[in-house]
Motif scaffolding. Structure first.
Motif, mmCIF file in Angstrom:
data_model
loop_
_atom_site.group_PDB
_atom_site.id
_atom_site.type_symbol
_atom_site.label_atom_id
_atom_site.label_comp_id
_atom_site.label_asym_id
_atom_site.label_seq_id
_atom_site.Cartn_x
_atom_site.Cartn_y
_atom_site.Cartn_z
ATOM 1 N N THR A 46 0.836 -1.215 -0.069
ATOM 2 C CA THR A 46 0.084 0.032 0.034
ATOM 3 C C THR A 46 0.935 1.125 -0.198
ATOM 4 O O THR A 46 0.406 2.337 -0.496
ATOM 5 C CB THR A 46 -0.881 -0.181 1.254
ATOM 6 O OG1 THR A 46 -0.117 -0.052 2.542
ATOM 7 C CG2 THR A 46 -1.858 -1.209 0.843
ATOM 8 N N SER A 49 1.760 1.625 -3.858
ATOM 9 C CA SER A 49 0.538 1.970 -4.581
ATOM 10 C C SER A 49 0.066 3.308 -4.260
ATOM 11 O O SER A 49 -0.501 4.057 -4.947
ATOM 12 C CB SER A 49 -0.484 0.791 -4.458
ATOM 13 O OG SER A 49 0.038 -0.313 -4.735
ATOM 14 N N GLY A 50 0.203 3.757 -2.788
ATOM 15 C CA GLY A 50 -0.194 5.019 -2.412
ATOM 16 C C GLY A 50 0.569 6.030 -2.959
ATOM 17 O O GLY A 50 0.155 7.187 -3.474
ATOM 18 N N LEU A 62 -7.312 2.168 0.068
ATOM 19 C CA LEU A 62 -6.388 1.132 -0.258
ATOM 20 C C LEU A 62 -6.618 -0.120 0.734
ATOM 21 O O LEU A 62 -7.001 0.188 1.847
ATOM 22 C CB LEU A 62 -5.009 1.748 -0.064
ATOM 23 C CG LEU A 62 -4.441 2.563 -1.056
ATOM 24 C CD1 LEU A 62 -3.122 3.168 -0.704
ATOM 25 C CD2 LEU A 62 -4.191 1.636 -2.407
ATOM 26 N N SER A 64 -4.767 -3.412 1.961
ATOM 27 C CA SER A 64 -3.463 -4.453 1.684
ATOM 28 C C SER A 64 -3.887 -5.802 1.444
ATOM 29 O O SER A 64 -4.803 -6.307 2.103
ATOM 30 C CB SER A 64 -2.881 -4.476 3.411
ATOM 31 O OG SER A 64 -1.850 -5.436 3.296
#
Length: 105
Positions: A46, A49-50, A62, A64
């Motif tokens: 995350t 991706s964040g 998001l 996990s």
């Protein structure tokens, strides 16, 4: 001449989103569209991706989703799909996605 608008993404769908390994600008237009229109993003990492979402000005919840929580998260993702949500599954590389999905389904 204006481009023809794209049809909306199908509800109750799990979208597999390939992300760039190195340069964030290597992301595809389709990946950006899915990330923009999805309801939630399930990600192996995350934090990574964040950063990707932030880079492109996208704010999405998001989740996990990785090897050690896949059973619990799979149930949650399936429930979200049953409710008609659009879920984007983002991985750091193609091989882990295949392994995670094979084990989850």
């Amino acid at each position: 001449m204006e481009p023809t608008p794209l049809p909306p993404l199908s509800p109750a769908t799990l979208f597999l989103v390939a992300t760039p390994i190195g340069n964030l600008e290597d992301i595809t237009l389709r990946a950006l569209r899915v990330l923009k229109e999805c309801d939630v993003v399930a990600a192996e990492d995350t934090r990574r991706s964040g950063q990707l979402l932030k880079h492109f000005g996208l704010a999405k919840p998001l989740l996990s989703y990785f090897q050690f929580n896949e059973a619990r998260r799979s149930e949650e993702i399936i429930e979200r799909l049953r409710r008609g949500e659009k879920v984007a599954l983002v991985t750091d590389a193609a091989v882990p996605a295949s392994v995670i999905l094979a084990n989850a389904w």
